[in-house]
Motif scaffolding. Structure first.
Motif, PDB file in Angstrom:
ATOM      1  N   PRO A   1       8.267  -5.268  -1.332  1.00 28.25           N
ATOM      2  CA  PRO A   1       7.150  -4.248  -0.344  1.00 28.25           C
ATOM      3  C   PRO A   1       7.589  -3.771   1.004  1.00 28.25           C
ATOM      4  CG  PRO A   1       5.916  -6.257  -1.600  1.00 28.25           C
ATOM      5  CD  PRO A   1       7.483  -6.338  -1.809  1.00 28.25           C
TER       6      PRO A   1
ATOM      7  N   THR B   1       0.489   0.705   3.922  1.00 22.79           N
ATOM      8  CA  THR B   1      -0.507  -0.047   3.751  1.00 22.79           C
ATOM      9  C   THR B   1      -1.006  -0.596   2.354  1.00 22.79           C
ATOM     10  OG1 THR B   1      -2.231   1.735   4.148  1.00 22.79           O
ATOM     11  CG2 THR B   1      -1.802   0.441   5.729  1.00 22.79           C
TER      12      THR B   1
ATOM     13  N   ALA C   1       1.734  -2.984   0.314  1.00 20.72           N
ATOM     14  CA  ALA C   1       2.059  -4.648   0.711  1.00 20.72           C
ATOM     15  C   ALA C   1       1.943  -5.312  -0.510  1.00 20.72           C
ATOM     16  CB  ALA C   1       0.981  -5.007   1.705  1.00 20.72           C
TER      17      ALA C   1
END
Length: 273
Positions: A94, A106, A109
């Motif tokens: 990630p 965002t 993740a």
């Protein structure tokens, strides 16, 4: 064959291709499930649902929507499938993805996917509908890349073997082998080229990409002959028809890869975190 074009083709925005004969086939599934939802919608508007998914290569922006096709066979080149099994779930993935594709940081993740089953190219070809042909290229753009060719329609779905209006990235392959692969694709004389990134085009997209790589290789040979750095030759790089392409900073990486090839240094042929 239908192209599902995802934005301008810049980092994280890859395309998918749909084959509507039996079995209804999805070629590549984009980066995120919400992107792949457009694939499902495009099929639904035509009264179809996916019966087969083919991943052209390992990169996350082409396999992230796999999880949206639960219960559907997902297949890929054995080298791709093996790399996917090792890559998916890697703790550092990630963070790497967020660095490469910051606009989606965002959402990356908890990035996850479903690994494909390994099938040799001949087996993939026999699973596809109609007269579709599968073309195999190794260590070009990535460890293994597939293109799908419809000879009757003269339509070529290239995966990331072709970028249109977007600078390519050879960090996981070899520039020289990718350049040779383009000659093989050009020899098909496609009427329509459906690239992995960017808008559908004609054969000129392949010619322009070949010209770009010729310039990259020439810069790398100059750097090797005159003991110059990749940065030095990049500073005076003439992109020719590639002027104005998105992601131009990738050219430095491509020169570095080409220079490593010429000087005999190791190259990164597999996706590594």
């Amino acid at each position: 064959m239908i192209a599902v074009v995802n934005g301008d083709g810049s980092a994280g925005l890859s395309n998918s291709v749909l084959l509507l004969d039996e079995p209804t086939t999805v070629i590549d599934t984009m980066l995120l499930p919400e992107m792949a939802a457009d694939i499902v919608s495009a099929l639904g508007r035509r009264g179809r649902a996916a019966e087969l998914v083919v991943n052209t290569h390992i990169h996350t922006d082409h396999i992230g929507g796999n999880i949206l096709f639960e219960g559907v066979p997902i297949i890929a080149h054995p080298r791709t499938a093996d790399g996917m099994r090792r890559m998916i779930g890697e703790p550092g993935l990630p963070a790497l993805l967020a660095k490469v594709m910051p606009r989606f940081a965002t959402r990356l993740a908890d990035w996850d996917s479903t690994a494909a089953e390994p099938v040799p190219p001949a087996g993939i070809e026999s699973a596809l509908p109609g007269a579709a042909r599968v073309l195999e290229f190794t260590d070009s753009h990535s460890a293994a890349d597939l293109a799908v060719w419809l000879p009757a329609e003269r339509v070529l779905a290239t995966g990331d073997l072709c970028f249109a209006g977007v600078t390519p990235l050879a960090v996981h392959g070899r520039v020289g082998r990718w350049r040779t692969a383009l000659d093989q694709l050009i020899a098909l004389r496609p009427r329509v080229v459906l690239p992995g990134h960017g808008r559908p085009a004609g054969i000129e997209a392949l010619h322009e990409l070949a010209d770009y790589f010729d310039r990259v290789l020439a810069s790398a040979r100059l750097a090797d002959a005159e003991r110059l750095s990749a940065e030095a030759v990049w500073a005076r790089f003439d992109p020719g028809p590639a002027a104005g392409w998105l992601e131009p900073e990738r050219t430095l990486v491509n020169i570095q890869v080409a220079l490593a090839e010429i000087s005999g240094k190791p190259f990164q042929g597999e996706h590594r975190v």
